[in-house]
Design a protein around this motif. Structure first.
Motif, PDB file in Angstrom:
ATOM      1  N   CYS A   1       1.006  -1.265  -0.055  1.00 32.61           N
ATOM      2  CA  CYS A   1       0.054  -0.088  -0.059  1.00 32.61           C
ATOM      3  C   CYS A   1       0.837   1.261   0.057  1.00 32.61           C
ATOM      4  O   CYS A   1       1.753   1.234   0.623  1.00 32.61           O
ATOM      5  CB  CYS A   1      -0.778  -0.059   1.151  1.00 32.61           C
ATOM      6  SG  CYS A   1      -1.952   1.367   1.213  1.00 32.61           S
ATOM      7  N   ILE A   2       0.505   2.279  -0.828  1.00 32.61           N
ATOM      8  CA  ILE A   2       1.340   3.573  -0.937  1.00 32.61           C
ATOM      9  C   ILE A   2       0.919   4.318   0.030  1.00 32.61           C
ATOM     10  O   ILE A   2      -0.405   4.868  -0.283  1.00 32.61           O
ATOM     11  CB  ILE A   2       1.210   3.910  -2.274  1.00 32.61           C
ATOM     12  CG1 ILE A   2       1.760   2.774  -3.217  1.00 32.61           C
ATOM     13  CG2 ILE A   2       1.917   5.114  -2.357  1.00 32.61           C
ATOM     14  CD1 ILE A   2       1.261   3.259  -4.791  1.00 32.61           C
ATOM     15  N   LEU A   3       1.612   4.766   1.101  1.00 35.31           N
ATOM     16  CA  LEU A   3       1.156   6.038   1.938  1.00 35.31           C
ATOM     17  C   LEU A   3       1.898   7.333   1.651  1.00 35.31           C
ATOM     18  O   LEU A   3       3.167   7.373   1.735  1.00 35.31           O
ATOM     19  CB  LEU A   3       1.298   5.668   3.369  1.00 35.31           C
ATOM     20  CG  LEU A   3       0.901   4.287   3.995  1.00 35.31           C
ATOM     21  CD1 LEU A   3       1.239   3.953   5.279  1.00 35.31           C
ATOM     22  CD2 LEU A   3      -0.622   4.381   3.918  1.00 35.31           C
TER      23      LEU A   3
ATOM     24  N   ASP B   1      -1.930  12.915  -1.657  1.00 32.66           N
ATOM     25  CA  ASP B   1      -2.884  12.745  -2.892  1.00 32.66           C
ATOM     26  C   ASP B   1      -2.083  12.928  -3.996  1.00 32.66           C
ATOM     27  O   ASP B   1      -2.368  12.171  -5.085  1.00 32.66           O
ATOM     28  CB  ASP B   1      -3.928  13.790  -2.824  1.00 32.66           C
ATOM     29  CG  ASP B   1      -4.910  13.492  -1.499  1.00 32.66           C
ATOM     30  OD1 ASP B   1      -4.956  12.377  -0.932  1.00 32.66           O
ATOM     31  OD2 ASP B   1      -5.741  14.469  -1.438  1.00 32.66           O
TER      32      ASP B   1
ATOM     33  N   THR C   1       0.960  12.441  -4.949  1.00 35.77           N
ATOM     34  CA  THR C   1       1.720  11.402  -5.261  1.00 35.77           C
ATOM     35  C   THR C   1       1.011  10.060  -5.509  1.00 35.77           C
ATOM     36  O   THR C   1       1.273   9.366  -6.889  1.00 35.77           O
ATOM     37  CB  THR C   1       2.687  10.928  -4.135  1.00 35.77           C
ATOM     38  OG1 THR C   1       3.665  12.287  -3.966  1.00 35.77           O
ATOM     39  CG2 THR C   1       3.593   9.860  -4.392  1.00 35.77           C
ATOM     40  N   ILE C   2      -0.134   9.650  -4.921  1.00 36.80           N
ATOM     41  CA  ILE C   2      -0.806   8.821  -5.287  1.00 36.80           C
ATOM     42  C   ILE C   2      -1.660   8.828  -6.805  1.00 36.80           C
ATOM     43  O   ILE C   2      -1.735   7.971  -7.493  1.00 36.80           O
ATOM     44  CB  ILE C   2      -2.370   8.707  -4.357  1.00 36.80           C
ATOM     45  CG1 ILE C   2      -1.506   8.439  -2.820  1.00 36.80           C
ATOM     46  CG2 ILE C   2      -3.126   7.560  -4.787  1.00 36.80           C
ATOM     47  CD1 ILE C   2      -1.023   6.927  -2.516  1.00 36.80           C
ATOM     48  N   HIS C   3      -2.026  10.027  -6.925  1.00 36.83           N
ATOM     49  CA  HIS C   3      -2.766  10.320  -8.222  1.00 36.83           C
ATOM     50  C   HIS C   3      -1.703  10.290  -9.392  1.00 36.83           C
ATOM     51  O   HIS C   3      -2.161  10.076 -10.643  1.00 36.83           O
ATOM     52  CB  HIS C   3      -3.597  11.492  -8.227  1.00 36.83           C
ATOM     53  CG  HIS C   3      -4.765  11.459  -7.402  1.00 36.83           C
ATOM     54  ND1 HIS C   3      -5.621  10.558  -7.388  1.00 36.83           N
ATOM     55  CD2 HIS C   3      -5.000  12.250  -6.377  1.00 36.83           C
ATOM     56  CE1 HIS C   3      -6.711  10.662  -6.643  1.00 36.83           C
ATOM     57  NE2 HIS C   3      -6.315  11.770  -5.872  1.00 36.83           N
TER      58      HIS C   3
ATOM     59  N   TYR D   1       4.371   5.516  -8.099  1.00 37.64           N
ATOM     60  CA  TYR D   1       4.793   4.223  -7.334  1.00 37.64           C
ATOM     61  C   TYR D   1       4.062   2.889  -7.844  1.00 37.64           C
ATOM     62  O   TYR D   1       4.584   2.031  -7.922  1.00 37.64           O
ATOM     63  CB  TYR D   1       4.445   4.336  -5.892  1.00 37.64           C
ATOM     64  CG  TYR D   1       5.328   5.201  -5.056  1.00 37.64           C
ATOM     65  CD1 TYR D   1       6.454   4.402  -4.320  1.00 37.64           C
ATOM     66  CD2 TYR D   1       5.520   6.520  -4.794  1.00 37.64           C
ATOM     67  CE1 TYR D   1       7.267   4.893  -3.670  1.00 37.64           C
ATOM     68  CE2 TYR D   1       6.678   7.050  -4.208  1.00 37.64           C
ATOM     69  CZ  TYR D   1       7.268   6.383  -3.598  1.00 37.64           C
ATOM     70  OH  TYR D   1       8.459   6.767  -2.907  1.00 37.64           O
ATOM     71  N   GLN D   2       2.777   3.121  -8.559  1.00 46.18           N
ATOM     72  CA  GLN D   2       2.038   1.970  -9.150  1.00 46.18           C
ATOM     73  C   GLN D   2       2.917   1.464 -10.116  1.00 46.18           C
ATOM     74  O   GLN D   2       3.047   0.219 -10.383  1.00 46.18           O
ATOM     75  CB  GLN D   2       0.741   2.486  -9.268  1.00 46.18           C
ATOM     76  CG  GLN D   2      -0.144   2.984  -8.190  1.00 46.18           C
ATOM     77  CD  GLN D   2      -0.342   4.445  -8.036  1.00 46.18           C
ATOM     78  OE1 GLN D   2       0.934   5.239  -7.942  1.00 46.18           O
ATOM     79  NE2 GLN D   2      -1.393   5.061  -7.161  1.00 46.18           N
TER      80      GLN D   2
ATOM     81  N   ALA E   1      -3.695   2.237  -3.223  1.00 48.71           N
ATOM     82  CA  ALA E   1      -3.762   3.225  -2.304  1.00 48.71           C
ATOM     83  C   ALA E   1      -4.855   3.132  -1.325  1.00 48.71           C
ATOM     84  O   ALA E   1      -5.635   1.988  -1.463  1.00 48.71           O
ATOM     85  CB  ALA E   1      -4.224   4.465  -3.212  1.00 48.71           C
TER      86      ALA E   1
ATOM     87  N   GLN F   1      -7.091   7.633   3.574  1.00 46.87           N
ATOM     88  CA  GLN F   1      -6.239   8.452   2.748  1.00 46.87           C
ATOM     89  C   GLN F   1      -6.519   9.943   3.261  1.00 46.87           C
ATOM     90  O   GLN F   1      -5.408  10.718   3.460  1.00 46.87           O
ATOM     91  CB  GLN F   1      -6.499   8.412   1.173  1.00 46.87           C
ATOM     92  CG  GLN F   1      -5.685   9.542   0.370  1.00 46.87           C
ATOM     93  CD  GLN F   1      -4.095   9.374   0.616  1.00 46.87           C
ATOM     94  OE1 GLN F   1      -3.718   8.281   0.925  1.00 46.87           O
ATOM     95  NE2 GLN F   1      -3.263  10.464   0.282  1.00 46.87           N
TER      96      GLN F   1
ATOM     97  N   CYS G   1      -2.906  -5.853   2.555  1.00 50.25           N
ATOM     98  CA  CYS G   1      -1.466  -5.532   2.208  1.00 50.25           C
ATOM     99  C   CYS G   1      -0.510  -6.432   2.834  1.00 50.25           C
ATOM    100  O   CYS G   1      -0.744  -6.561   4.174  1.00 50.25           O
ATOM    101  CB  CYS G   1      -1.252  -4.133   2.211  1.00 50.25           C
ATOM    102  SG  CYS G   1      -2.456  -3.072   1.168  1.00 50.25           S
TER     103      CYS G   1
END
Length: 133
Positions: free
Chosen positions: A22-24, A27, A29-31, A35-36, A48, A54, A88
């Motif tokens: 899981c990526i912590l 927003d 960085t997630i979007h 990392y994905q 995410a 989040q 995860c």
């Protein structure tokens, strides 16, 4: 050489036998999907946190750490419990504020700090031995 922190973190997880991180992170960085994408290149299925969790991650980053606070263990416990429910097998601390949070609070090896992976890889590529302190 230029060391790609995100790629090295994904490589580290894959070499450690992880499959579902899981990526912590923020927003943004997630979007961005950075990392994905790197995790997928190593056969990992990175996800995410769910939106409510989040928001807790963002609160720790912006409402606490960026304001000079140590960060709430109670809030982080909500994240920890959610990651367990999500199935995860590890989580990436993909934000420097979360690296700071980690310096204040003991965290299990389940949480992999991307900044630490970068620092360790830098030492190794300089031909030095890693020391754990």
């Amino acid at each position: 050489p230029i060391i790609h922190m995100i790629r090295e973190t994904a490589r580290h997880l894959a070499e450690s036998g992880k499959k579902n991180p899981c990526i912590l992170a923020t927003d943004g960085t997630i979007h961005s999907g950075l990392y994905q994408k790197e995790c997928a290149a190593f056969g990992l299925h990175a996800v995410a946190p769910e939106p409510a969790i989040q928001r807790v991650v963002m609160s720790i980053i912006y409402d606490e750490i960026k304001r000079g606070e140590q960060g709430s263990r109670e809030k982080f416990l909500r994240i920890d419990r959610a990651l367990s429910r999500m199935g995860c097998d590890c989580a990436i601390l993909a934000c420097t504020e979360l690296s700071v949070f980690r310096t204040y609070h003991a965290m299990p090896s389940y949480y992999v700090d991307a900044m630490e992976v970068l620092a360790e890889e830098s030492v190794v590529r300089c031909g030095k031995q890693l020391r754990k302190i």
